[in-house]
Design a protein around this motif. Structure first.
Motif, PDB file in Angstrom:
ATOM      1  N   TYR A  55       0.831  -1.200   0.000  1.00 26.86           N
ATOM      2  CA  TYR A  55       0.000   0.000   0.000  1.00 26.86           C
ATOM      3  C   TYR A  55       0.870   1.255   0.000  1.00 26.86           C
ATOM      4  O   TYR A  55       0.581   2.218  -0.688  1.00 26.86           O
ATOM      5  CB  TYR A  55      -0.928  -0.014   1.215  1.00 26.86           C
ATOM      6  CG  TYR A  55      -1.808   1.206   1.320  1.00 26.86           C
ATOM      7  CD1 TYR A  55      -2.974   1.308   0.578  1.00 26.86           C
ATOM      8  CD2 TYR A  55      -1.474   2.257   2.161  1.00 26.86           C
ATOM      9  CE1 TYR A  55      -3.786   2.424   0.663  1.00 26.86           C
ATOM     10  CE2 TYR A  55      -2.281   3.380   2.255  1.00 26.86           C
ATOM     11  CZ  TYR A  55      -3.436   3.454   1.514  1.00 26.86           C
ATOM     12  OH  TYR A  55      -4.233   4.564   1.597  1.00 26.86           O
ATOM     13  N   HIS A  56       1.951   1.217   0.763  1.00 22.29           N
ATOM     14  CA  HIS A  56       2.811   2.399   0.883  1.00 22.29           C
ATOM     15  C   HIS A  56       3.917   2.473  -0.168  1.00 22.29           C
ATOM     16  O   HIS A  56       4.493   3.541  -0.373  1.00 22.29           O
ATOM     17  CB  HIS A  56       3.421   2.464   2.286  1.00 22.29           C
ATOM     18  CG  HIS A  56       2.404   2.733   3.343  1.00 22.29           C
ATOM     19  ND1 HIS A  56       1.807   3.955   3.507  1.00 22.29           N
ATOM     20  CD2 HIS A  56       1.855   1.922   4.268  1.00 22.29           C
ATOM     21  CE1 HIS A  56       0.944   3.897   4.502  1.00 22.29           C
ATOM     22  NE2 HIS A  56       0.943   2.674   4.976  1.00 22.29           N
ATOM     23  N   LEU A  59       1.633   1.291  -4.655  1.00 20.21           N
ATOM     24  CA  LEU A  59       0.672   2.263  -5.190  1.00 20.21           C
ATOM     25  C   LEU A  59       1.353   3.546  -5.653  1.00 20.21           C
ATOM     26  O   LEU A  59       1.054   4.033  -6.749  1.00 20.21           O
ATOM     27  CB  LEU A  59      -0.422   2.560  -4.170  1.00 20.21           C
ATOM     28  CG  LEU A  59      -1.303   1.369  -3.782  1.00 20.21           C
ATOM     29  CD1 LEU A  59      -2.371   1.801  -2.798  1.00 20.21           C
ATOM     30  CD2 LEU A  59      -1.913   0.697  -4.985  1.00 20.21           C
ATOM     31  N   PRO A  60       2.300   4.108  -4.888  1.00 19.88           N
ATOM     32  CA  PRO A  60       3.021   5.278  -5.414  1.00 19.88           C
ATOM     33  C   PRO A  60       3.836   4.947  -6.665  1.00 19.88           C
ATOM     34  O   PRO A  60       3.926   5.762  -7.582  1.00 19.88           O
ATOM     35  CB  PRO A  60       3.932   5.696  -4.265  1.00 19.88           C
ATOM     36  CG  PRO A  60       3.292   5.154  -3.039  1.00 19.88           C
ATOM     37  CD  PRO A  60       2.635   3.875  -3.477  1.00 19.88           C
ATOM     38  N   THR A  65      -1.801   6.484  -5.985  1.00 21.74           N
ATOM     39  CA  THR A  65      -2.084   6.725  -4.573  1.00 21.74           C
ATOM     40  C   THR A  65      -3.229   7.705  -4.351  1.00 21.74           C
ATOM     41  O   THR A  65      -4.119   7.423  -3.542  1.00 21.74           O
ATOM     42  CB  THR A  65      -0.808   7.190  -3.843  1.00 21.74           C
ATOM     43  OG1 THR A  65       0.198   6.196  -4.021  1.00 21.74           O
ATOM     44  CG2 THR A  65      -1.058   7.377  -2.359  1.00 21.74           C
ATOM     45  N   ARG A  69      -6.646   6.663  -2.247  1.00 20.51           N
ATOM     46  CA  ARG A  69      -7.006   7.348  -0.995  1.00 20.51           C
ATOM     47  C   ARG A  69      -8.362   8.040  -1.093  1.00 20.51           C
ATOM     48  O   ARG A  69      -9.110   8.087  -0.123  1.00 20.51           O
ATOM     49  CB  ARG A  69      -5.927   8.347  -0.614  1.00 20.51           C
ATOM     50  CG  ARG A  69      -4.683   7.663  -0.113  1.00 20.51           C
ATOM     51  CD  ARG A  69      -3.693   8.652   0.449  1.00 20.51           C
ATOM     52  NE  ARG A  69      -2.509   7.946   0.901  1.00 20.51           N
ATOM     53  CZ  ARG A  69      -1.298   8.445   0.882  1.00 20.51           C
ATOM     54  NH1 ARG A  69      -1.091   9.667   0.429  1.00 20.51           N
ATOM     55  NH2 ARG A  69      -0.284   7.744   1.320  1.00 20.51           N
TER      56      ARG A  69
END
Length: 87
Positions: A55-56, A59-60, A65, A69
């Motif tokens: 996720y951290h 996604l970026p 991201t 979100r």
């Protein structure tokens, strides 16, 4: 994580050409990353099961991201894994 498909009797997100997303490796930088980004933006999945590291980091790397979100909420967390549900 791949066992989820067998346990739930569901296919993975068919529009993504890679089975396991990994930062800098899969999808391959360039056209594959662009295809994955476009597929997710054009038809967002109803839910996403992910580990929090992905996720951290992933996604970026894919460049989605902000969309994730804005569009998803954490439905449930299981240790280092989470289910995100499309609003």
């Amino acid at each position: 994580m791949q066992i989820l498909y067998a346990l739930t009797r569901r296919d993975s997100f068919r529009k993504i050409p890679v089975f396991d997303l990994q930062e800098g490796d899969a999808p391959v930088p360039g056209r594959q990353v662009e295809r994955v980004r476009a597929a997710i933006r054009s038809a967002p999945p109803y839910w996403i099961v992910t580990d929090l590291v992905s996720y951290h980091k992933v996604l970026p790397y894919i460049g989605i991201t902000p969309e994730i979100r804005d569009r998803y909420v954490f439905e449930k967390k299981f240790g280092r894994y989470a289910i995100l549900k499309n609003r």
